[in-house]
Design a protein around this motif. Sequence first.
Motif, PDB file in Angstrom:
ATOM      1  N   MET A   1       0.847  -1.193   0.000  1.00 43.37           N
ATOM      2  CA  MET A   1       0.000   0.000   0.000  1.00 43.37           C
ATOM      3  C   MET A   1       0.882   1.243   0.000  1.00 43.37           C
ATOM      4  N   ARG A   2       0.667   2.111  -0.984  1.00 41.82           N
ATOM      5  CA  ARG A   2       1.473   3.327  -1.068  1.00 41.82           C
ATOM      6  C   ARG A   2       0.870   4.402  -0.173  1.00 41.82           C
ATOM      7  N   LYS A   3       1.658   4.915   0.732  1.00 43.67           N
ATOM      8  CA  LYS A   3       1.180   5.945   1.657  1.00 43.67           C
ATOM      9  C   LYS A   3       2.290   6.951   1.866  1.00 43.67           C
ATOM     10  N   VAL A   4       2.006   8.227   1.620  1.00 48.56           N
ATOM     11  CA  VAL A   4       3.000   9.270   1.787  1.00 48.56           C
ATOM     12  C   VAL A   4       2.491  10.286   2.790  1.00 48.56           C
ATOM     13  N   LEU A   5       3.233  10.493   3.866  1.00 50.60           N
ATOM     14  CA  LEU A   5       2.872  11.467   4.887  1.00 50.60           C
ATOM     15  C   LEU A   5       4.050  12.410   5.061  1.00 50.60           C
ATOM     16  N   VAL A   6       3.963  13.567   4.435  1.00 52.89           N
ATOM     17  CA  VAL A   6       5.047  14.532   4.528  1.00 52.89           C
ATOM     18  C   VAL A   6       4.485  15.905   4.815  1.00 52.89           C
ATOM     19  N   ALA A   7       5.342  16.793   5.293  1.00 53.09           N
ATOM     20  CA  ALA A   7       4.920  18.157   5.580  1.00 53.09           C
ATOM     21  C   ALA A   7       4.758  18.928   4.283  1.00 53.09           C
ATOM     22  N   VAL A   8       3.807  19.873   4.265  1.00 52.05           N
ATOM     23  CA  VAL A   8       3.558  20.656   3.072  1.00 52.05           C
ATOM     24  C   VAL A   8       4.790  21.454   2.668  1.00 52.05           C
ATOM     25  N   LYS A   9       5.590  21.888   3.634  1.00 56.63           N
ATOM     26  CA  LYS A   9       6.774  22.691   3.330  1.00 56.63           C
ATOM     27  C   LYS A   9       7.774  21.941   2.444  1.00 56.63           C
ATOM     28  N   ASP A  10       7.642  20.598   2.381  1.00 57.98           N
ATOM     29  CA  ASP A  10       8.566  19.810   1.580  1.00 57.98           C
ATOM     30  C   ASP A  10       8.190  19.778   0.100  1.00 57.98           C
ATOM     31  N   ILE A  11       7.037  20.344  -0.243  1.00 60.92           N
ATOM     32  CA  ILE A  11       6.586  20.304  -1.624  1.00 60.92           C
ATOM     33  C   ILE A  11       7.458  21.233  -2.472  1.00 60.92           C
ATOM     34  N   GLU A  12       7.916  20.743  -3.632  1.00 61.91           N
ATOM     35  CA  GLU A  12       8.797  21.549  -4.480  1.00 61.91           C
ATOM     36  C   GLU A  12       8.134  21.955  -5.798  1.00 61.91           C
ATOM     37  N   GLN A  13       7.286  21.108  -6.340  1.00 66.55           N
ATOM     38  CA  GLN A  13       6.711  21.385  -7.637  1.00 66.55           C
ATOM     39  C   GLN A  13       5.184  21.462  -7.543  1.00 66.55           C
ATOM     40  N   PRO A  14       4.625  22.654  -7.298  1.00 72.17           N
ATOM     41  CA  PRO A  14       3.171  22.784  -7.239  1.00 72.17           C
ATOM     42  C   PRO A  14       2.533  22.498  -8.592  1.00 72.17           C
ATOM     43  N   VAL A  15       1.325  21.987  -8.575  1.00 70.90           N
ATOM     44  CA  VAL A  15       0.604  21.691  -9.809  1.00 70.90           C
ATOM     45  C   VAL A  15      -0.401  22.810 -10.060  1.00 70.90           C
ATOM     46  N   THR A  16      -1.305  22.587 -11.002  1.00 73.66           N
ATOM     47  CA  THR A  16      -2.299  23.598 -11.333  1.00 73.66           C
ATOM     48  C   THR A  16      -3.053  24.055 -10.096  1.00 73.66           C
ATOM     49  N   ARG A  17      -3.168  25.362  -9.942  1.00 75.30           N
ATOM     50  CA  ARG A  17      -3.785  25.927  -8.740  1.00 75.30           C
ATOM     51  C   ARG A  17      -5.248  25.543  -8.622  1.00 75.30           C
ATOM     52  N   ILE A  18      -5.656  25.173  -7.430  1.00 80.95           N
ATOM     53  CA  ILE A  18      -7.061  24.863  -7.155  1.00 80.95           C
ATOM     54  C   ILE A  18      -7.840  26.161  -7.044  1.00 80.95           C
ATOM     55  N   ASN A  19      -8.965  26.232  -7.756  1.00 81.69           N
ATOM     56  CA  ASN A  19      -9.773  27.448  -7.743  1.00 81.69           C
ATOM     57  C   ASN A  19     -11.205  27.186  -7.291  1.00 81.69           C
ATOM     58  N   GLN A  20     -11.509  25.939  -6.951  1.00 84.50           N
ATOM     59  CA  GLN A  20     -12.866  25.594  -6.530  1.00 84.50           C
ATOM     60  C   GLN A  20     -12.897  25.374  -5.018  1.00 84.50           C
ATOM     61  N   ILE A  21     -13.880  26.009  -4.377  1.00 82.74           N
ATOM     62  CA  ILE A  21     -14.069  25.876  -2.929  1.00 82.74           C
ATOM     63  C   ILE A  21     -15.446  25.290  -2.674  1.00 82.74           C
ATOM     64  N   ASN A 208     -10.619   8.796   9.128  1.00 80.22           N
ATOM     65  CA  ASN A 208      -9.286   8.390   9.547  1.00 80.22           C
ATOM     66  C   ASN A 208      -9.054   6.895   9.397  1.00 80.22           C
ATOM     67  N   LEU A 209     -10.111   6.125   9.407  1.00 80.50           N
ATOM     68  CA  LEU A 209      -9.972   4.711   9.084  1.00 80.50           C
ATOM     69  C   LEU A 209      -9.749   4.542   7.574  1.00 80.50           C
ATOM     70  N   THR A 210     -10.458   5.344   6.790  1.00 80.10           N
ATOM     71  CA  THR A 210     -10.387   5.228   5.341  1.00 80.10           C
ATOM     72  C   THR A 210      -8.998   5.538   4.795  1.00 80.10           C
ATOM     73  N   VAL A 211      -8.352   6.605   5.293  1.00 82.57           N
ATOM     74  CA  VAL A 211      -7.047   6.983   4.737  1.00 82.57           C
ATOM     75  C   VAL A 211      -5.997   5.907   4.978  1.00 82.57           C
ATOM     76  N   ARG A 212      -6.289   4.996   5.882  1.00 79.11           N
ATOM     77  CA  ARG A 212      -5.366   3.892   6.146  1.00 79.11           C
ATOM     78  C   ARG A 212      -5.741   2.631   5.374  1.00 79.11           C
ATOM     79  N   LYS A 213      -6.904   2.665   4.723  1.00 77.17           N
ATOM     80  CA  LYS A 213      -7.362   1.494   3.985  1.00 77.17           C
ATOM     81  C   LYS A 213      -7.170   1.623   2.474  1.00 77.17           C
ATOM     82  N   VAL A 214      -7.098   2.862   1.973  1.00 76.93           N
ATOM     83  CA  VAL A 214      -7.018   3.048   0.528  1.00 76.93           C
ATOM     84  C   VAL A 214      -5.601   3.451   0.121  1.00 76.93           C
TER      85      VAL A 214
END
Length: 317
Positions: A1-21, A208-214
């Motif tokens: 199962m691939r799971k990545v838990l890192v701090a946002v500050k570690d992000i280097e290459q942002p993708v297309t900006r989210i514009n929907q709220i 919180n159960l789901t993020v550990r199952k998918v």
Amino acid sequence: MRKVLVAVKDIEQPVTRINQIAYVLCAPPHSPFFTMLYISIRFLRFHHPDVKIYLLTDTSTFEQLGSRHSELREIIDVIIPVQNHYDGDFVKMSRHLKTSLTEYITGSFIYIDVDAFVVRPIDLLMDVSCDFAACQDGNCEPDQFILPEFETKPFVALGWAIPDGPYYNSGIMIVRSANAAQNLFSKWHELWKVASSKGHFKDQPPLNLTVRKVDIDVKLLPPRYNFLIGMYQGGAYLPHIVHVSTTNFEQRNDTIFHDLIRSIHSGNILKNESIEVISKSGYYWTDRKSIKNVMHSKKWSMLPEAIFGRFLRIFRT
């Protein structure tokens, strides 16, 4: 199962900006939640005027938007009414919609609770590159968090393993348009329905159960993007999003947002000048003599007054 838990500050290459709220609102007539949503959107648009705002709601609440809350309706771009599946129970329907957001909104979006207010720009959230992101509950790091009893009850009752590591608060969520995010919401909704059928309607335990199952790329956001004021201590220094507690709302006035909600609900006008002043203040409690809150927010100029106020309280008792 691939799971990545890192701090946002570690992000280097942002993708297309989210514009929907995205927001969810299901509430009876005259509810202060209408006012909370109005204030939340006004604060959001003050800092990000060009975002596209979606509202998921039930048909009964939708009717109220037309007859009683026209000003609110005018500042929302897309309203999606859905038939209430729970005999008019607004709380259950609200969580039903929240756990199935990706069924109604296509593309990437940021979800914001109606009682959460953007007080500083959230560009970082709009540029997050992942399938899903949220803040640790409790205004703290994961290893400092103690799961409250009200959150453990569904896990115990349903025989779910209590999760270790980050425990995500669902009040602010970043969702990217990917199959993984859609799978997460599908599984989250499924588990929520299982829990609700047993009388447990909170949405965070099944999340919180789901993020550990998918299989999903999850990122942990800094606490300043979901400062849970009035619910937990800490995390108050220059937050970008202030998330107030609506528990026993009518009996509370511990934050300036409680006072603001009552003021606008009673018919007063929310001016941009007021939004700017509140946003810049960095101190969001009504009690200006709390040493604890002054220390959390690092408002050192307020410290002498707070210390003197504490001295007077001790002296008078």
